[in-house]
Enzyme design. Structure first.
Site, short mmCIF file in Angstrom:
data_model
loop_
_atom_site.label_atom_id
_atom_site.label_comp_id
_atom_site.label_asym_id
_atom_site.label_seq_id
_atom_site.Cartn_x
_atom_site.Cartn_y
_atom_site.Cartn_z
N LEU A 112 -10.57 87.49 85.17
CA LEU A 112 -9.61 88.47 84.70
C LEU A 112 -9.08 87.96 83.38
O LEU A 112 -8.90 86.74 83.19
CB LEU A 112 -8.46 88.64 85.71
CG LEU A 112 -8.79 89.30 87.04
CD1 LEU A 112 -7.56 89.28 87.96
CD2 LEU A 112 -9.27 90.73 86.85
N ASP A 113 -8.81 88.86 82.45
CA ASP A 113 -8.29 88.45 81.16
C ASP A 113 -6.97 87.70 81.33
O ASP A 113 -6.28 87.84 82.36
CB ASP A 113 -8.06 89.67 80.27
CG ASP A 113 -9.33 90.44 80.00
OD1 ASP A 113 -10.41 89.82 80.03
OD2 ASP A 113 -9.25 91.66 79.78
N LYS A 114 -6.61 86.93 80.33
CA LYS A 114 -5.39 86.12 80.38
C LYS A 114 -4.16 86.96 80.72
O LYS A 114 -3.30 86.53 81.49
CB LYS A 114 -5.19 85.41 79.04
CG LYS A 114 -3.96 84.52 78.98
CD LYS A 114 -3.85 83.86 77.61
CE LYS A 114 -2.56 83.04 77.51
NZ LYS A 114 -2.42 82.40 76.17
N THR B 252 -4.20 89.92 82.27
CA THR B 252 -4.45 90.81 83.41
C THR B 252 -4.07 90.08 84.69
O THR B 252 -4.34 88.89 84.86
CB THR B 252 -5.93 91.23 83.45
OG1 THR B 252 -6.24 91.96 82.27
CG2 THR B 252 -6.21 92.10 84.67
N HIS C 291 -13.66 93.17 78.65
CA HIS C 291 -12.49 94.02 78.44
C HIS C 291 -12.79 95.49 78.75
O HIS C 291 -12.29 96.40 78.07
CB HIS C 291 -11.98 93.90 77.00
CG HIS C 291 -11.31 92.60 76.70
ND1 HIS C 291 -10.89 92.27 75.43
CD2 HIS C 291 -10.99 91.54 77.48
CE1 HIS C 291 -10.32 91.06 75.46
NE2 HIS C 291 -10.38 90.61 76.70
#
Length: 240
Positions: free
Chosen positions: A104-106, A108, A186
């Site tokens: 998961l993105d930083k 998110t 993303h």
């Protein structure tokens, strides 16, 4: 299964084989209630009771953890500048080989699985398995119903990449629930950007048939049973 004591301790903790041997020699380990100082002691992983500093060690070939990932933490095993999800693991859960299954993105949040089972992670992430992932997105403005058709048809991103058909439902206000079966970089943010929206917050709430445990707080982690871990390859209940 018979196994050397130092190897067993190393496999079930974050200790290296060398450190496990030192713990044994320094009287930190007991087998069936009796202190054991011989690193080469053979134990039955299914029958013998082993403790490290009084903490029972139960043999598990693989472990599976559910993490409610918070913002500001990267989905990596190590990073020179950023805090990683592995740093959130309590000492009792640590052992060699654990990694985040996917990312998961930083910024998110939400459901992230940590495991040391490489085959499990590969199957979960393989495009051939079509494992669905559901997110709740907060947008910079209230979305209209057209996003449902756009996601169902498949969205073309700004770089020309075409996303597989997905699902999008308006939740009221600036929130929308999105389900996709891919993992492009993303992707959810870029899909909404292609429709003219900016994602201001994103949370993953489901992988396959496994839902984020809402009793957890951000940063909390708990073990998954093997039955729960298998839910990622199952369809979600129809009443959810």
């Amino acid at each position: 299964m018979k196994e050397r004591l130092d190897k067993f301790i190393s496999s079930q903790t974050a200790l290296s084989r060398r450190d496990a041997g030192k713990a044994i020699r320094d009287k930190h380990v007991s087998v069936n209630g009796a202190p054991c100082r011989a690193v080469d002691t053979k134990i039955d992983t299914d029958a013998d009771a082993v403790t490290l500093d009084g903490r029972p060690l139960t043999y598990r070939r693989y472990v599976y953890y559910m993490l409610y990932k918070p913002e500001g933490v990267v989905s990596a095993t190590e990073d020179r500048t950023e805090k990683t999800v592995l740093e959130l693991l309590p000492a009792a859960y640590r052992r060699d080989g654990i990694f985040p299954a996917g990312r998961l993105d930083k910024d998110t949040t939400g459901l992230l699985i940590l495991t040391d089972d490489g085959d499990y992670a590969h199957r979960m992430l393989s495009p051939k398995k079509h494992v669905e992932k559901t997110y709740v997105a907060t947008l910079d403005r209230e979305p209209d119903a057209s996003i449902t058709d756009a996601f169902r048809k498949g969205i073309t991103l700004s770089d020309g990449a075409v996303c597989k058909p997905g699902q999008a439902v308006c939740l009221g206000g600036c929130r929308a629930e999105v389900t996709i079966s891919e993992g492009k970089y993303h992707q959810v943010k870029r899909m909404f950007a292609a429709l003219g929206y900016k994602v201001t917050a994103l949370e993953r709430v489901r992988i396959g048939g496994l839902f984020l445990d809402r009793s957890l707080k951000k940063g909390d982690i708990r073990p998954l049973t093997e039955e729960e871990a298998a839910l990622v390859f199952a369809d979600p209940p129809t009443d959810n």
